[in-house]
Design a protein around this motif. Structure first.
Motif, PDB file in Angstrom:
ATOM      1  N   LEU A 148      43.249  46.301  40.000  1.00 59.72           N
ATOM      2  CA  LEU A 148      42.614  45.279  39.163  1.00 59.72           C
ATOM      3  C   LEU A 148      43.257  43.905  39.318  1.00 59.72           C
ATOM      4  N   SER A 149      44.561  43.850  39.509  1.00 57.49           N
ATOM      5  CA  SER A 149      45.198  42.536  39.673  1.00 57.49           C
ATOM      6  C   SER A 149      44.753  41.878  40.980  1.00 57.49           C
ATOM      7  N   VAL A 150      44.521  42.673  42.019  1.00 61.97           N
ATOM      8  CA  VAL A 150      44.004  42.133  43.281  1.00 61.97           C
ATOM      9  C   VAL A 150      42.569  41.644  43.075  1.00 61.97           C
ATOM     10  N   MET A 151      41.794  42.393  42.327  1.00 59.79           N
ATOM     11  CA  MET A 151      40.410  41.999  42.040  1.00 59.79           C
ATOM     12  C   MET A 151      40.367  40.697  41.246  1.00 59.79           C
ATOM     13  N   ILE A 152      41.278  40.550  40.290  1.00 61.51           N
ATOM     14  CA  ILE A 152      41.343  39.320  39.489  1.00 61.51           C
ATOM     15  C   ILE A 152      41.650  38.128  40.387  1.00 61.51           C
ATOM     16  N   LEU A 153      42.594  38.286  41.279  1.00 62.93           N
ATOM     17  CA  LEU A 153      42.942  37.218  42.216  1.00 62.93           C
ATOM     18  C   LEU A 153      41.745  36.871  43.107  1.00 62.93           C
ATOM     19  N   PHE A 154      41.054  37.879  43.602  1.00 69.01           N
ATOM     20  CA  PHE A 154      39.868  37.685  44.430  1.00 69.01           C
ATOM     21  C   PHE A 154      38.789  36.915  43.668  1.00 69.01           C
ATOM     22  N   VAL A 155      38.503  37.362  42.452  1.00 69.28           N
ATOM     23  CA  VAL A 155      37.459  36.734  41.632  1.00 69.28           C
ATOM     24  C   VAL A 155      37.803  35.285  41.333  1.00 69.28           C
TER      25      VAL A 155
ATOM     26  N   SER B  71      40.099  30.422  35.559  1.00 70.82           N
ATOM     27  CA  SER B  71      39.492  31.747  35.682  1.00 70.82           C
ATOM     28  C   SER B  71      40.571  32.824  35.810  1.00 70.82           C
ATOM     29  N   TYR B  72      41.641  32.543  36.549  1.00 69.30           N
ATOM     30  CA  TYR B  72      42.735  33.505  36.690  1.00 69.30           C
ATOM     31  C   TYR B  72      43.383  33.775  35.335  1.00 69.30           C
ATOM     32  N   LEU B  73      43.624  32.713  34.575  1.00 70.63           N
ATOM     33  CA  LEU B  73      44.234  32.852  33.254  1.00 70.63           C
ATOM     34  C   LEU B  73      43.348  33.664  32.308  1.00 70.63           C
ATOM     35  N   ILE B  74      42.060  33.345  32.267  1.00 68.42           N
ATOM     36  CA  ILE B  74      41.131  34.069  31.384  1.00 68.42           C
ATOM     37  C   ILE B  74      41.061  35.544  31.766  1.00 68.42           C
TER      38      ILE B  74
END
Length: 185
Positions: A95-102, A21-24
Motif C-alpha cells: 500500500l505504501s508503494v501504491m500511495i507513492l504511485f498515486v 495527495s501523498y499527505l492525504i
C-alpha cells in the motif's frame, strides 16, 4: 519574485499536488492502520488478504504451502513446503508503494478519465507484482536462505520500484497533461 513564481509555476504545482495527495493518502492509510491493535498482534485486513493471495500462488506450486496468524507479532506466518519461510507484515502489503504511485500520477495528472484508468491499472499491476514478489521471495528463501539480505533488501525492491518507475515514465510521456503539451511542440 512574481516573475520567479511564474517561471517555476509548473514545478511548484507538481510539488504541491504531489505532497498534498501523498499527505492525504498517508493520513488515510494511517487512520486505517490505527483501527488495529498492534499490541495484541492484530493484523490489518489488507495485509491478511495479501498473505492469503500469496498462499494461493504458492499452493499452485506446492500444496504444502499455507499461512497462519503469528501469535505474538502483528503478522502472518508464511509456510512453503511445510517450512516456515517468512512473515507478511504491514510493510509487505504494497500500500505504501501504491500511495507513492498515486501521488506521482496525481501530481502529473491529465484528463480525469485517463488519470483514473491509469491509477486503477497501475494499482492492479503493483498489487499483482507485490503478491508475486512475496511468493517468489518465499521460494527463493526456501532454496537460498543465505541470500536473504540480497533478495529481500536489494533484488525484489529494485524490481518493484523499477516497475513503478516504468509506469511513471509511461504516464508522463503518454497520458499526463505534460505529454499533451510536449506532443504539440
Amino acid at each position: 519574485m512574481k516573475n520567479l513564481l511564474q517561471q517555476y509555476k509548473p514545478f511548484l504545482l507538481f510539488l504541491g499536488k504531489f505532497f498534498l495527495s501523498y499527505l492525504i493518502l498517508t493520513i488515510l492509510y494511517q487512520s486505517y492502520l490505527n483501527q488495529f491493535d498492534v499490541k495484541n498482534a492484530e493484523v490489518d485486513g489488507f495485509t491478511k488478504s495479501v498473505a492469503e493471495q500469496t498462499e494461493w500462488v504458492l499452493s499452485l506450486i506446492d500444496n504444502h504451502s499455507y499461512t497462519t496468524k503469528h501469535l505474538t507479532e502483528p503478522s502472518i506466518k508464511l509456510f512453503y513446503k511445510n517450512k516456515y519461510i517468512s512473515r507478511v507484515i504491514e510493510g509487505c502489503n504494497g500500500l505504501s508503494v501504491m500511495i507513492l504511485f498515486v501521488a506521482f500520477v496525481i501530481a502529473f495528472s491529465g484528463k480525469f478519465k485517463n488519470t483514473l484508468l491509469f491509477l486503477l491499472f497501475g494499482i492492479v499491476i503493483i498489487h499483482v507484482l507485490n503478491v508475486s514478489r512475496i511468493a517468489l521471495l518465499s521460494m527463493a528463501l526456501y532454496f537460498y536462505p543465505q541470500f536473504e539480505h540480497f533478495l529481500h533488501g536489494v533484488l525484489f525492491p529494485l524490481i518493484i520500484y523499477g516497475v513503478v518507475f516504468v509506469l511513471w515514465v509511461i504516464w508522463v510521456n503518454n497520458y499526463s497533461s505534460y505529454a499533451s503539451v510536449s506532443k504539440k511542440i
